[in-house]
Scaffold this motif. Structure first.
Motif, PDB file in Angstrom:
ATOM      1  N   PRO A   6       0.790  -1.234   0.000  1.00 15.50           N
ATOM      2  CA  PRO A   6       0.000   0.000   0.000  1.00 15.50           C
ATOM      3  C   PRO A   6       0.820   1.281   0.000  1.00 15.50           C
ATOM      4  N   PHE A   7       2.097   1.196  -0.354  1.00 17.69           N
ATOM      5  CA  PHE A   7       2.906   2.404  -0.310  1.00 17.69           C
ATOM      6  C   PHE A   7       4.101   2.286  -1.248  1.00 17.69           C
ATOM      7  N   ALA A   8       4.713   3.426  -1.499  1.00 19.24           N
ATOM      8  CA  ALA A   8       5.966   3.468  -2.261  1.00 19.24           C
ATOM      9  C   ALA A   8       7.037   4.036  -1.343  1.00 19.24           C
ATOM     10  N   ALA A   9       8.209   3.463  -1.358  1.00 21.40           N
ATOM     11  CA  ALA A   9       9.315   3.949  -0.527  1.00 21.40           C
ATOM     12  C   ALA A   9      10.060   5.035  -1.295  1.00 21.40           C
ATOM     13  N   VAL A  10      10.045   6.242  -0.751  1.00 22.25           N
ATOM     14  CA  VAL A  10      10.715   7.377  -1.383  1.00 22.25           C
ATOM     15  C   VAL A  10      11.801   7.861  -0.433  1.00 22.25           C
ATOM     16  N   ASP A  11      12.993   8.061  -0.978  1.00 19.74           N
ATOM     17  CA  ASP A  11      14.136   8.451  -0.156  1.00 19.74           C
ATOM     18  C   ASP A  11      13.970   9.862   0.402  1.00 19.74           C
ATOM     19  N   HIS A  12      14.218  10.020   1.696  1.00 19.99           N
ATOM     20  CA  HIS A  12      14.095  11.325   2.347  1.00 19.99           C
ATOM     21  C   HIS A  12      15.038  12.355   1.748  1.00 19.99           C
ATOM     22  N   VAL A  13      16.210  11.921   1.346  1.00 27.10           N
ATOM     23  CA  VAL A  13      17.195  12.839   0.775  1.00 27.10           C
ATOM     24  C   VAL A  13      16.625  13.538  -0.454  1.00 27.10           C
ATOM     25  N   VAL A  14      15.893  12.804  -1.270  1.00 29.73           N
ATOM     26  CA  VAL A  14      15.314  13.382  -2.486  1.00 29.73           C
ATOM     27  C   VAL A  14      14.184  14.347  -2.116  1.00 29.73           C
ATOM     28  N   ILE A  15      13.361  13.968  -1.171  1.00 27.74           N
ATOM     29  CA  ILE A  15      12.254  14.830  -0.736  1.00 27.74           C
ATOM     30  C   ILE A  15      12.785  16.130  -0.151  1.00 27.74           C
ATOM     31  N   ASP A  16      13.852  16.048   0.645  1.00 28.73           N
ATOM     32  CA  ASP A  16      14.378  17.214   1.353  1.00 28.73           C
ATOM     33  C   ASP A  16      15.307  18.087   0.504  1.00 28.73           C
ATOM     34  N   ASP A  17      15.711  17.616  -0.640  1.00 36.47           N
ATOM     35  CA  ASP A  17      16.632  18.366  -1.493  1.00 36.47           C
ATOM     36  C   ASP A  17      15.875  19.513  -2.165  1.00 36.47           C
ATOM     37  N   GLU A  18      16.217  20.739  -1.826  1.00 27.66           N
ATOM     38  CA  GLU A  18      15.517  21.909  -2.366  1.00 27.66           C
ATOM     39  C   GLU A  18      15.714  22.087  -3.867  1.00 27.66           C
ATOM     40  N   ARG A  19      16.701  21.410  -4.432  1.00 32.89           N
ATOM     41  CA  ARG A  19      16.938  21.509  -5.877  1.00 32.89           C
ATOM     42  C   ARG A  19      15.925  20.696  -6.674  1.00 32.89           C
ATOM     43  N   VAL A  20      15.245  19.772  -6.029  1.00 33.63           N
ATOM     44  CA  VAL A  20      14.271  18.908  -6.703  1.00 33.63           C
ATOM     45  C   VAL A  20      12.936  19.643  -6.799  1.00 33.63           C
ATOM     46  N   THR A  21      12.471  19.861  -8.024  1.00 31.57           N
ATOM     47  CA  THR A  21      11.200  20.561  -8.241  1.00 31.57           C
ATOM     48  C   THR A  21      10.028  19.641  -7.906  1.00 31.57           C
ATOM     49  N   ALA A  22       8.848  20.224  -7.826  1.00 33.67           N
ATOM     50  CA  ALA A  22       7.645  19.443  -7.537  1.00 33.67           C
ATOM     51  C   ALA A  22       7.396  18.399  -8.624  1.00 33.67           C
ATOM     52  N   THR A  23       7.593  18.789  -9.876  1.00 37.74           N
ATOM     53  CA  THR A  23       7.402  17.844 -10.980  1.00 37.74           C
ATOM     54  C   THR A  23       8.420  16.720 -10.913  1.00 37.74           C
ATOM     55  N   ALA A  24       9.680  17.048 -10.643  1.00 39.03           N
ATOM     56  CA  ALA A  24      10.714  16.020 -10.533  1.00 39.03           C
ATOM     57  C   ALA A  24      10.407  15.069  -9.371  1.00 39.03           C
TER      58      ALA A  24
END
Length: 124
Positions: free
Chosen positions: A13-31
């Protein structure tokens, strides 16, 4: 029992997403959306996902150009690799461990909110 039936029908029931990617301000909402759908379809052991851009378009309701740009951005940040395959489906490998330096991971770990920091990777 009802919950078990739902989980059995839905699979994980879930997808594992790395916190580093979520917290990286360089990553846009679309990315981030692209990264999430790739994580959702990725093999949990290898991080490999087979996904077409047209499927991402249908699932996320985003234009092809925006998806292509987000993939280029994620590649440049070294959060994924892309192997072009014959036909329409490409092979993506997701994971922050693809980075040549672990500075982003170390920064988030050392600057974690529970350790008195912000936990946010600054833009470079």
């Amino acid at each position: 029992m009802k919950t078990e039936a739902i989980l059995k029908r839905r699979g994980l029931p879930f997808a594992a997403v790395d916190h580093v990617v979520i917290d990286d301000e360089r990553v846009t909402a679309t990315a981030l959306l692209i990264y999430v759908i790739l994580c959702r379809h990725a093999n949990w052991t290898t991080g490999v996902a087979f996904l077409s851009v047209s499927l991402m378009q249908r699932r996320l309701k985003i234009r092809r150009h925006a998806i292509t740009k987000a993939i280029i951005d994620l590649k440049s940040l070294r959060y994924l690799t892309l192997e072009r395959r014959p036909g329409w489906v490409n092979l993506y490998t997701v994971g922050p461990e693809l980075s040549t330096t672990s500075s982003a991971v170390e920064l988030v770990q050392n600057d974690h909110p529970f350790r008195g920091g912000t936990g946010v990777v600054p833009r470079r």
